[in-house]
Design an enzyme around this catalytic site. Structure first.
Site, mmCIF file in Angstrom:
data_model
loop_
_atom_site.group_PDB
_atom_site.id
_atom_site.type_symbol
_atom_site.label_atom_id
_atom_site.label_comp_id
_atom_site.label_asym_id
_atom_site.label_seq_id
_atom_site.Cartn_x
_atom_site.Cartn_y
_atom_site.Cartn_z
ATOM 1 N N ASP A 140 0.841 -1.195 0.000
ATOM 2 C CA ASP A 140 0.000 0.000 0.000
ATOM 3 C C ASP A 140 0.881 1.251 0.000
ATOM 4 O O ASP A 140 1.967 1.237 -0.563
ATOM 5 C CB ASP A 140 -0.931 -0.067 1.220
ATOM 6 C CG ASP A 140 -2.253 0.635 0.994
ATOM 7 O OD1 ASP A 140 -2.230 1.853 0.765
ATOM 8 O OD2 ASP A 140 -3.303 -0.017 1.059
ATOM 9 N N HIS A 213 -3.626 5.977 3.522
ATOM 10 C CA HIS A 213 -4.317 4.788 3.037
ATOM 11 C C HIS A 213 -3.701 3.496 3.590
ATOM 12 O O HIS A 213 -4.412 2.602 4.058
ATOM 13 C CB HIS A 213 -4.261 4.806 1.511
ATOM 14 C CG HIS A 213 -5.147 3.848 0.810
ATOM 15 N ND1 HIS A 213 -4.733 2.579 0.462
ATOM 16 C CD2 HIS A 213 -6.415 3.966 0.365
ATOM 17 C CE1 HIS A 213 -5.721 1.964 -0.176
ATOM 18 N NE2 HIS A 213 -6.756 2.779 -0.249
ATOM 19 N N SER A 542 -11.085 -0.627 -1.054
ATOM 20 C CA SER A 542 -9.798 -0.625 -0.351
ATOM 21 C C SER A 542 -9.975 -0.962 1.117
ATOM 22 O O SER A 542 -9.072 -1.501 1.738
ATOM 23 C CB SER A 542 -9.162 0.761 -0.419
ATOM 24 O OG SER A 542 -8.497 0.952 -1.620
#
Ligand SMILES: *[C@@H]1O[C@H](CO)[C@@H](O)[C@H](O)[C@H]1NC(C)=O
Ligand SMILES: *[C@@H]1O[C@H](CO)[C@@H](O)[C@H](O)[C@H]1NC(C)=O
Ligand SMILES: *[C@@H]1O[C@H](CO)[C@@H](O)[C@H](O)[C@H]1NC(C)=O
Length: 769
Positions: A140, A213, A542
């Site tokens: 990620d 994220h 996600s």
């Protein structure tokens, strides 16, 4: 049916000259797939060989540069090459194919309770000891190591099987890693070549997460328990990852310019070497999924699967259109996004007294309760509320109704604020339907669905002096509206590459998820947002992917002998397709019932997946046989055959068609004269009783007859695995219907092993049975 393959084939070579991005003098970054078995023994390593292949190229003012050498998850290397170097390489007998490096994008807690982990005695948690010692690789944007979700208090020493590393940097000292975050690496060689050698100033060339994220996904999968977590006053409670004792290895592959294949493959190759058990990848192609042999994520995932690693991926946020799902190879666990039973309610109340329920994470001063003038953005210069496009003299001091779409939702609020507006009602249009996403807006704002949006727009049009206010009710956990419901943005099937494989596989929480955040940017991700938060609430597939990655870690710990395919099978056949109201799961894009092309087997049910009764297993050679059965040929298929033991998989395959592939769900395609298809399946009894009888129940789709043979499976000591065959007959006469859905369920009275059935007709299928 499977084409006879042998390695003496003459390789007709492929080169895709699609989307070359930052090329100067035609130089570009390529992934060069090679036949690993061709490596001459005089080279001690694959990278020596790869280097020598490059050195053997004719001399040039632009000597080729090797970025990465891959040898575990795949046999390939990435390099900067001129057009003439690519042509020369293609003639080399060991080179299978060249693919230009491409950028992928990220698919942007209360959820344990919603998933049935109601207390510390939940069977899956206790049977897996919270996933202790299972290692989850999170590929990620990196990780914020100081976050309390990565505290290692109470954890045993790092598992002795771990072979990874903690790559340090000035902003990532050795103390960043601990018994929870056991490894961290950064991969940017591919990204740098596309950026002419420089990262953006706000990025760090270390595993540190400057985007948020990666910290969010890692803490969702395996974050430690954090009490009193919240985003401002919202969602306060205990935050914990699905597998709170699993270990995290962070592989930073995504940068502000995207996530490049060359870097993704390097991380997957490294993760295999490092000894991870699960790979969590909330990243995918932009737009439609590429063919498997040209899809680096599919290729890397194949190699990881071959090493027994579960690869769990997001389906993408390109819904609600059909065939939008990405990461759809059969060896990937593909996850769509759904809602949970938690709302952040903020009502819009208009001048005539009507109340429209919306959602918001606004945390500043509330609006004064009295009604405030209300205008429609379309009358003020910018229907979508683009920054700098709203006429200040029309919006000053007013609440502005902005339409969803085009730009980021929080950016619209920021545009209204900069133009002097007092508040915003963000309204969906038909495209986004009734799906609501809570955002931590910079001004008093709420978001309403398309129906409410239409009514408010009408109200503004027909009032002489329209007014509104917004009231914030905070966090509500409630059976209404029912949940789970599939997010409109969640990408859908059918699988456009191999229609006989149903995708996505399952859905999991992906709307308004609270998890850890970076200290580098605010909760809205906007430069103008000076706020910093420890936890943030965001949405996307996600977010659903790491939920399932964590569940896979728990199942892996509880059943160390289960293959990645068995873990997927357990999750798919125990998933449920009803909301907590008892009604079929709703699709928020349409307001109608969702279906298997939208939710796969349904919503994951972790405690049931622990004891699925029967499972559908496959191994690497079965996937190769499947690819042959659906028409994959040399050289494309060669990229999957890194291991010589797979070379005869097609010749020895028993698959009659791709439909025979032992997947835990059924996707049937009728058409062009085909109105009867037969699918074979093999189930293994993994229940506690060796001697057990399962009987089949069929819910046939409209226009389809389903016949299962035998209808009874008698398992015993000598017969743990049994075969059955399903005959699907199309009863369509005349015009071809759309899609139809049903299910095939085996039960022994205790276990319910349910496989979804999805049926599509291609044109020309008009015969009756
Ligand atoms: C890299 O350099 C080329 C040529 O100077 C330029 O066209 C391109 O925009 C640059 N790319 C980036 C990301 O700076
Ligand atoms: C939880 O945190 C908030 C601040 O975020 C604090 O005001 C409150 O006292 C804390 N509650 C508990 C039980 O620790
Ligand atoms: C903004 O609105 C005012 C009032 O209607 C108008 O006079 C002005 O021309 C508008 N400005 C622009 C740039 O459209």
């Amino acid at each position: 049916m499977a084409a006879k393959l042998s390695l003496s084939f003459v390789f007709s070579l492929i080169l895709c000259f699609s989307s070359s991005s930052s090329s100067h003098d035609g130089i570009d970054t390529y992934i060069v797939h090679v036949q690993g078995s061709h490596k001459p023994s005089l080279f001690t390593s694959h990278s020596h060989w790869h280097n020598s292949l490059l050195r053997s190229l004719p001399s040039s003012p632009h000597p080729p540069t090797l970025l990465y050498s891959y040898s575990r998850a795949l046999h390939a290397f990435s390099a900067r090459l001129t057009p003439s170097q690519t042509s020369t390489l293609l003639l080399h007998p060991s080179v299978i194919s060249l693919t230009p490096d491409q950028a992928r994008e990220i698919h942007t807690t209360h959820t344990p309770a919603f998933l049935g982990f109601s207390d510390n005695n939940s069977p899956l948690w206790t049977n897996s000891n919270y996933g202790e010692d299972v290692i989850i690789a999170v590929l990620d944007t990196g990780i914020w190591p100081e976050h309390p979700s990565f505290s290692d208090s109470g954890l045993d020493p790092v598992p002795s099987t771990w072979r990874g590393a903690c790559e340090t940097a000035p902003d990532f000292p050795p103390s960043s890693c601990n018994r929870k975050l056991i490894g961290a690496r950064a991969f940017y060689k591919g990204y740098l070549t596309h950026r002419n050698g420089s990262t953006r100033s706000e990025e760090s060339r270390s595993p540190r997460d400057t985007a948020g994220h990666g910290t969010h996904t890692a803490s969702t999968a395996a974050g430690s328990v954090v009490f009193n977590a919240s985003l401002y006053q919202y969602a306060r409670g205990v935050a914990r990852g699905m597998a709170s004792k699993a270990r995290i290895a962070a592989y930073k592959i995504c940068w502000t310019g995207g996530c490049y294949d060359s870097d993704i493959l390097a991380a997957m190759d490294q993760a295999v070497t490092d000894g991870v058990h699960v790979i969590s990848l909330s990243v995918g192609a932009k737009g439609f999924a590429p063919q498997y042999h040209k899809d680096s994520i599919a290729i890397g995932a194949f190699g990881a699967m071959r090493h027994g690693i579960v690869v769990s991926c997001s389906a993408g946020n390109f819904g609600p259109g059909p065939q939008t799902a990405t990461n759809i190879a059969p060896w990937i666990l593909t996850v769509g996004a759904s809602t949970v039973d938690r709302e952040f309610t903020a009502n819009a109340i208009v001048g005539d007294g009507r109340v429209f329920t919306g959602t918001s994470l606004y945390a500043g001063e509330p609006l004064r309760d009295s009604q405030i003038p209300l205008v429609y953005s379309g009358e003020c210069g910018s229907r979508l509320c683009y920054p700098g496009k709203l006429n200040s003299s029309l919006v000053e001091g007013k609440i502005v109704l902005c339409d969803r779409g085009g730009n980021a939702r929080v950016e619209k609020g920021s545009a209204v604020k900069i133009a002097g507006g007092a508040g915003m009602i963000l309204a969906n249009t038909a495209e986004s339907g009734e799906e609501l996403t809570a955002d931590s807006h910079l001004l008093p704002a709420t978001m309403v669905g398309a129906k409410a949006g239409d009514q408010i727009r009408e109200y503004i049009k027909h009032s002489i002096s329209p007014t509104a206010t917004i009231t914030f009710l905070g966090t509500l956990i409630s059976p209404t509206p029912p949940s789970p419901r599939v997010a409109a943005f969640s990408s859908r099937g059918p699988n456009h590459i191999t229609p006989v494989i149903l995708k996505p596989d399952v859905i999991a929480p992906g709307v308004n998820i609270l998890a850890g955040w970076t200290g580098m940017i605010g909760p809205t991700d906007l430069d103008i947002d000076p706020r910093r938060v420890e936890f943030n609430i965001i949405s996307g597939t996600s977010m659903s992917c790491p939920h399932v990655s964590g569940l896979a870690a728990l199942l892996r710990k509880a059943h160390p002998e289960w293959s990645p395919a068995v873990i997927k099978s357990a999750l798919v056949t125990t998933a449920y397709d009803r909301e907590n109201s008892g009604e079929p799961i709703e699709d928020l894009a349409t307001g109608g019932s969702s279906n298997s092309f939208v939710h796969g087997g349904g919503h994951v049910d972790p405690n049931k997946a622990l004891d699925p009764g029967l499972v559908y297993d496959v191994e690497a050679r079965d996937y190769v046989a499947f690819l042959c059965a659906v028409g994959y040929e040399f050289p494309g298929i060669l990229v999957f055959l890194q291991d010589p033991s797979l070379y005869d998989a097609c010749e020895r395959s028993k698959l009659r068609t791709g439909g025979d592939f032992n997947y835990p769900s059924f996707s049937v395609v009728f058409g062009s004269g085909v109105d009867v298809v037969r699918y074979r399946r093999v189930v293994r009894n993994v229940g506690s009783d060796v001697d057990v009888v399962y009987e089949v129940g069929v819910e046939a789709p409209g226009n389809v007859e389903i016949d299962v043979s035998p209808r009874k499976l008698v398992f015993g000591k000598e017969s743990r695995e049994l075969e059955y065959e399903v005959t699907f007959k199309s009863g369509v006469i005349g015009s071809v219907p759309g899609l139809e859905f049903g299910s095939i369920t085996w039960t022994d009275g205790e276990h319910v092993v349910k496989s979804p059935v999805a049926v599509q007709w291609s044109q020309g299928s008009v015969q009756s049975f």
